[in-house]
Design an enzyme around this catalytic site. Structure first.
Site, short mmCIF file in Angstrom:
data_model
loop_
_atom_site.label_atom_id
_atom_site.label_comp_id
_atom_site.label_asym_id
_atom_site.label_seq_id
_atom_site.Cartn_x
_atom_site.Cartn_y
_atom_site.Cartn_z
CD GLU A 257 111.06 30.21 -68.29
OE1 GLU A 257 111.60 29.96 -69.39
OE2 GLU A 257 111.57 30.99 -67.46
CD1 TRP A 260 111.31 34.57 -69.39
CD2 TRP A 260 112.40 35.75 -70.95
NE1 TRP A 260 112.29 35.31 -68.77
CE2 TRP A 260 112.97 36.03 -69.70
CE3 TRP A 260 112.92 36.38 -72.08
CZ2 TRP A 260 114.04 36.92 -69.54
CZ3 TRP A 260 113.99 37.27 -71.94
CH2 TRP A 260 114.53 37.52 -70.68
CD1 TRP A 288 131.25 36.41 -84.83
CD2 TRP A 288 131.46 35.61 -82.75
NE1 TRP A 288 130.23 36.96 -84.07
CE2 TRP A 288 130.34 36.48 -82.78
CE3 TRP A 288 131.79 34.98 -81.55
CZ2 TRP A 288 129.55 36.74 -81.67
CZ3 TRP A 288 131.00 35.24 -80.43
CH2 TRP A 288 129.90 36.11 -80.50
CG ASN A 323 114.15 24.96 -70.94
OD1 ASN A 323 114.26 24.54 -72.08
ND2 ASN A 323 112.99 25.16 -70.36
CD1 TRP A 341 125.73 35.98 -82.14
CD2 TRP A 341 123.82 35.10 -82.87
NE1 TRP A 341 125.11 36.93 -82.92
CE2 TRP A 341 123.93 36.42 -83.37
CE3 TRP A 341 122.69 34.34 -83.20
CZ2 TRP A 341 122.96 37.00 -84.18
CZ3 TRP A 341 121.73 34.92 -84.02
CH2 TRP A 341 121.86 36.23 -84.50
CD1 TRP A 364 120.57 29.46 -80.04
CD2 TRP A 364 122.76 29.74 -79.66
NE1 TRP A 364 121.15 28.21 -79.92
CE2 TRP A 364 122.49 28.36 -79.69
CE3 TRP A 364 124.07 30.16 -79.43
CZ2 TRP A 364 123.47 27.39 -79.50
CZ3 TRP A 364 125.06 29.20 -79.25
CH2 TRP A 364 124.76 27.84 -79.28
#
Length: 433
Positions: A257, A260, A288, A323, A341, A364
């Site tokens: 993590e 990331w 959208w 998370n 988003w 996102w």
């Protein structure tokens, strides 16, 4: 007038294992710590009750108290950084300015402006790597380009990390390098234009037992199974080097993590346009729906999908969301409701205590299918099956959605099967599939 060197604190609010601060004390004779409450950032915050500002002030006060033991203090300024430095060069005879690097677009532009300003006064601006293990282009492919997929990036990152010895740096023995002064004044929260909140920020604690079990507990939001260190990483009250060394020894999933986090920072540095554009440009063709009433229901946690609603209410009340639930809520907004988003990312940015531009943007875009290494557009989380899998006994939902299971709880605002099929159709058409 005695020449001084300034160390400018930003996202590194600690004395312990702070590389830029260490090098300032190592190389300079008289160091005065500085913190600027940047009005260019603060004035953009939508609420004057922001727990993050409160937290920053608390941490600056803590540094202030620690520096008393060194016979020194921290200089606090409130304003636009360029204007503050214009004043500082008039107020002090400055030899050099030290700081730690920040990789966000605004910070890079700000730092270049400060460096240019100081150069006119023959003052060096020296910056150092501190908030990451590896930065910019330190992890690259064999051809020298940056990684656009996480797995090969993480393998290269780990190989380099395992081959490197890291040791914390300390200010011990360097008290005489500090600017000796009486304690300088500290502003109050009200003087900064903000008010107190009732949001609790988790204290800084590395729970080794929790991290050891992280891979087994991290997906279940009712459990206390995550470290809650995000806000401390965001503001640098914890050293990433110390945390990564602990993670390496305790749990590779937890270390993953942290990788990331650096992956998304690297992507933002290499392609700053992802702030407001899809990493994969073709996804900017998606039409959208952006229904404002539906967006408001999502914001308030009134979608009729318990896991989504619990997550949004947890976020609104605490500044935190689990998370796993972040992924479910983001997928629901972008895929079920076909809302951009960027709307969701902006809302999270306003609410999350641990908001970090690179990770928020990366997460996102991952959920929407628009980003680097994203979940494919045809993968649509089913919030009902996610609920069954990760909150089977509804402990998490019942904690945050008080009317769950009563007539007062709304029906689902959209049918999952219909929404999934609609999303697939819209994405396919936009992408020319």
């Amino acid at each position: 007038m005695e020449k001084i060197t300034l160390f400018w604190f930003r996202r590194d609010l600690r004395l312990d294992d702070n590389l830029g601060l260490y090098y300032a004390y190592e190389n300079e004779d008289c160091v005065l710590p500085l913190f600027i409450f940047d009005t260019q950032i603060l004035d953009e915050l939508p609420s004057k009750k922001d727990a993050r500002v409160e937290f920053i002030l608390q941490q600056v006060k803590a540094i202030h108290e620690q520096l008393k033991d060194f016979g020194s203090s921290i200089l606090i300024k409130h304003g636009k950084p360029e204007e503050v430095f214009e004043e500082l060069v008039e107020e002090f005879e400055i030899a050099n300015v030290y700081t730690n690097r920040d990789y966000e677009p605004y910070a890079r532009k700000r730092d270049q402006a400060i460096a240019d300003l100081l150069k006119k006064h023959q003052i060096a601006f020296l910056d150092f790597k501190d908030q990451v293990i590896y930065e910019k282009d330190e992890i690259t492919t064999d051809s020298g380009s940056f990684y656009k997929v996480f797995t090969p990036y993480s393998k290269t990152w780990l190989r380099k990390f395992n081959a490197t010895k890291f040791g914390p740096v300390s200010l011990d023995g360097r008290k005489n390098r500090l600017y000796q002064t009486e304690p300088l004044p500290l502003p109050t929260l009200n003087e900064l234009g903000f008010e107190q909140t009732d949001i609790h920020i988790p204290r800084l604690e590395i729970d080794k037992d929790l991290i050891k079990k992280y891979d087994k507990t991290r997906n279940f939001p009712a459990l206390d199974g995550t470290s809650r260190l995000g806000v401390h990483l965001r503001f640098g009250t914890i050293s990433i080097r110390k945390l990564a060394i602990q993670a390496k020894a305790l749990n590779e999933t937890y270390l993953n993590e942290l990788i990331w986090r650096e992956f998304y920072m690297m992507v933002l540095y290499q392609q700053p346009e992802v702030v407001d554009k899809s990493f994969k440009p073709q996804y900017d063709r998606i039409p959208w729906r952006n229904d404002k009433e539906e967006f408001q229901k999502w914001c308030e946690g009134k979608t009729g999908y318990p896991l989504v609603d619990a997550g949004m209410r947890q976020l609104n009340r605490t500044g935190y969301m689990h998370n796993r639930v972040r992924m479910v809520t983001a997928s629901f907004l972008t895929k079920h409701l076909l809302i951009d988003w960027r709307w969701g990312e902006t809302y999270f940015a306003e609410k999350l205590l641990d908001y970090e531009l690179s990770s928020n943007n990366g997460g996102w875009q991952w959920a929407a299918g628009t980003g680097t290494d994203a979940q494919p557009y045809f993968r649509v989380f089913n919030p009902s099956s996610q609920l069954e899998k990760f909150d089977k006994d509804r402990r998490y939902v019942k904690k945050w959605v008080s009317e769950f299971g009563t007539d007062g709880y709304p029906e689902p605002m959209v049918d999952h099967k219909m929404a999934r099929e609609r999303a697939l159709e819209v994405y396919k058409e936009a992408l020319g599939k």
